[in-house]
Design an enzyme around this catalytic site. Structure first.
Site, short mmCIF file in Angstrom:
data_model
loop_
_atom_site.label_atom_id
_atom_site.label_comp_id
_atom_site.label_asym_id
_atom_site.label_seq_id
_atom_site.Cartn_x
_atom_site.Cartn_y
_atom_site.Cartn_z
N HIS A 1 17.49 -24.95 50.61
CA HIS A 1 16.26 -24.37 51.17
C HIS A 1 16.12 -22.93 50.67
O HIS A 1 17.10 -22.19 50.71
CB HIS A 1 16.30 -24.40 52.69
CG HIS A 1 15.10 -23.72 53.29
ND1 HIS A 1 13.85 -24.32 53.28
CD2 HIS A 1 14.94 -22.51 53.86
CE1 HIS A 1 12.98 -23.50 53.85
NE2 HIS A 1 13.62 -22.39 54.19
N LEU B 1 12.06 -33.53 9.38
CA LEU B 1 12.57 -34.59 10.25
C LEU B 1 12.04 -34.38 11.68
O LEU B 1 11.48 -33.34 12.00
CB LEU B 1 14.10 -34.56 10.25
CG LEU B 1 14.78 -34.71 8.88
CD1 LEU B 1 16.30 -34.63 9.03
CD2 LEU B 1 14.39 -36.02 8.21
N GLY B 2 12.21 -35.38 12.52
CA GLY B 2 11.83 -35.21 13.94
C GLY B 2 10.64 -36.05 14.37
O GLY B 2 10.35 -36.15 15.56
N LYS C 1 3.64 -29.11 24.23
CA LYS C 1 4.22 -28.39 25.38
C LYS C 1 4.30 -26.89 25.12
O LYS C 1 4.17 -26.09 26.03
CB LYS C 1 5.61 -28.95 25.71
CG LYS C 1 5.56 -30.02 26.76
CD LYS C 1 5.17 -31.38 26.26
CE LYS C 1 3.83 -31.89 26.61
NZ LYS C 1 3.52 -33.21 26.05
N MET D 1 4.95 -45.77 25.03
CA MET D 1 5.18 -44.95 23.84
C MET D 1 5.66 -43.57 24.27
O MET D 1 4.88 -42.63 24.39
CB MET D 1 3.90 -44.85 23.01
CG MET D 1 3.54 -46.15 22.32
SD MET D 1 2.11 -45.95 21.27
CE MET D 1 2.12 -47.48 20.37
N GLY E 1 -6.73 -40.13 28.91
CA GLY E 1 -5.33 -40.52 29.08
C GLY E 1 -4.47 -39.26 29.00
O GLY E 1 -4.95 -38.15 29.24
#
Ligand code: FAD
Ligand code: NAI
Length: 458
Positions: free
Chosen positions: A437, A40-41, A53, A311, A180
């Protein structure tokens, strides 16, 4: 055999389908999900967002130690990149997440069917010999890579992103066709690991969805990372020889060991049997829907990559949730102005809202401000001073209408812009929020101040 009946059948288990199925179960709908692949996924978890990634992170770690280590006082006698181990870690990350989706289906009592779902009638779906019926059907069948007719994928030497994410070794010469998102992300992975990378792009600029100043800056930075670009160029002919692949461009020739074709993706509806129920697709292959994700058959809905729009995984999930809530009688809406767009190069690129060009073309009187990461203390501490934040404000009411970031951790920083646009915040609101900061977020504050003519650190 009795056909099992459901309130909702979801076809496709990508981020559109599986998220929609969970929301449907939460809303009390008896839900089934059908997936043709073994896991799945969808694209995102198996061959898209997640594996890319994982490899981007591993390769960045390697490149940063190689290039910045010495300056930080960190030296290794022999720093090596073990590609097999990187690929194994990528597979482990993917497996942990797809197993997680299976767990979520069980937890939410969603019936999972493995096989290709096909319309046998407007309320009946066949999966092999099995038949299911439902009151509502949600099509979430996603998209596939576009190939070039003269250079078909073999997924070993002529690869789509799927093949590129599973190469057996780092190619010596990688040619990427299409600059792209997929092109520049995967070129980054292999460039960092030692491939000689050449990118061919038909337009005169890269990553066309991005603000043009950001696109120009990214081109400069990637060129400094040793990528060679052939802009305004098209591959005219290709010969896949035994030893190498030859590509003829308009005015030159390139040789490659592996060619990645990343010229876009198109909606995927093969084997779905849309013709059986008289549902036509648009000339580009998208399933037409109304503002409520309904096809012309009112109880059949469609969301994600298979319908028009960007997309992106998070856009797909938001649409899946909204469609199911509509089925359950709610009145949700997806705010497309707040959908971010990220490119995971180093530095990252992230955007939300309108680009300067889009705003001007829409006749909006704009105010524009910028601030560079090199003026930021935290960016200097981490040696990540490339890039800038660009703010687009609407002059009349001072509203923030666009934020564009090229710089360290842009993917995380952009959420400030998303919330601000969603809350109809002004550029002044961004300028007066005290930022911790030292943080990279201070670049956003300075860019907002710059838009209002009040930059402090310049
Ligand atoms: P998909 O994820 O494509 O899922 C559709 C599913 O439907 C597939 O599992 C398919 O097998 C199944 N299916 C199709 N037909 C049938 C049928 N008839 N019966 C049963 N099952 C069927 N987006 C981001 O937001 N961030 C990123 O970082 C990012 N990185 C990407 C990297 C790569 C290399 C690629 C290729 C894409 C990336 N994307 C990213 C885009 C993202 O993957 C897609 O936008 C997202 O997966 C779309 O979700 P979806 O559910 O609409 O379709
Ligand atoms: P893309 O649309 O981003 O880029 C395709 C590029 O190829 C364009 O620059 C186009 O001008 C160029 N091109 C088209 N035909 C060409 C030709 N014949 N020769 C040379 N150049 C040509 O498509 P890409 O990179 O394939 O990715 C598809 C989609 O996947 C993206 O649009 C995005 O929605 C999604 N994605 C998202 C990611 C993210 O969110 N970080 C990462 C990867 C993919």
């Amino acid at each position: 055999m009795a056909k099992e009946h459901f309130d909702l059948i979801v076809i496709g288990s990508g981020p559109a389908g599986y998220v929609a199925a969970i929301r449907a179960a939460q809303l009390g709908l008896k839900t089934a999900i059908i997936e043709k692949e073994k896991t799945l996924g969808g694209t995102c978890l198996n061959v898209g967002c997640i594996p890319s990634k994982a490899l981007l992170y591993s390769s960045e770690l390697y490149a940063r130690l190689q290039h910045d280590g010495k300056e930080h006082g960190i030296t290794c006698t022999k720093l090596t990149a073990n590609f097999d181990q990187m690929m194994k870690r990528k597979r482990d990350v993917v497996k942990s997440l797809v197993d997680g989706v299976s767990g979520l289906m069980k937890k939410n009592k969603i019936a999972v069917f493995q096989g290709t779902g096909k319309f046998l009638g407007p309320t009946t779906i066949g999966i092999g010999k099995q038949e299911l019926t439902a009151n509502n059907i949600l099509i979430a069948t996603g998209s596939e890579s576009i190939s070039l007719t003269f250079l078909p994928f073999d997924e070993e030497r002529v690869v789509s992103s799927t093949g590129a994410l599973s190469l057996k070794k780092v190619p010596k010469r990688l040619v990427v066709i299409g600059a792209g998102v997929i092109g520049v992300e995967l070129a980054s992975v292999y460039g960092r690991l030692g491939s000689e990378v050449t990118i061919v792009e038909m337009l005169d600029h890269i990553c066309p969805a991005m603000d043009s100043e950001v696109s120009k800056s990214l081109l400069k930075i990637l060129t400094k990372q040793n990528m060679t670009f052939h802009l305004s160029s098209k591959v005219q002919e290709a010969t896949v020889g035994k030893k190498e692949i030859s590509l003829k461009l308009d005015a030159s020739e390139l040789k490659a060991d592996v060619v990645l074709v990343s010229v876009g993706r198109r909606p995927y509806t093969s084997d779905l049997g849309l013709e059986t129920i008289g549902l036509d697709t648009s000339p580009q292959g998208f399933i037409p829907i109304d503002g409520q994700f309904r096809t012309k058959i009112p109880h059949i809905y469609a969301v994600g990559d298979v319908v028009e729009g960007v997309m992106l995984a998070h856009k797909a999930s938001e649409e899946g949730v909204a469609a199911v809530e509509i089925i359950a009688g709610h009145k949700p809406a997806v705010d497309y102005m707040t959908v971010p767009n990220v490119i995971y190069t180093h530095p990252e690129v992230a955007a939300v809202g309108l680009t300067e060009e889009e705003a001007r073309n829409a006749g909006i009187e704009v105010m524009v401000g910028k601030y560079a990461f090199k003026g930021n203390g935290r960016a200097r501490c981490s040696m990540e001073t490339d890039g800038f934040v660009k703010i687009i404000g609407e002059k009349k009411r001072g509203l923030l209408i666009g934020m564009h970031i090229i710089g360290a951790q842009a993917s995380e920083l952009i959420s400030e812009g998303m919330i601000a646009i969603q809350q109809r915040a002004t550029v002044e609101d961004l300028a007066v929020v005290p930022q911790a900061h030292p943080t990279l977020s201070e670049v956003i504050k300075e860019a907002a101040l710059n838009t209002l003519g009040r930059t402090i650190h310049a």
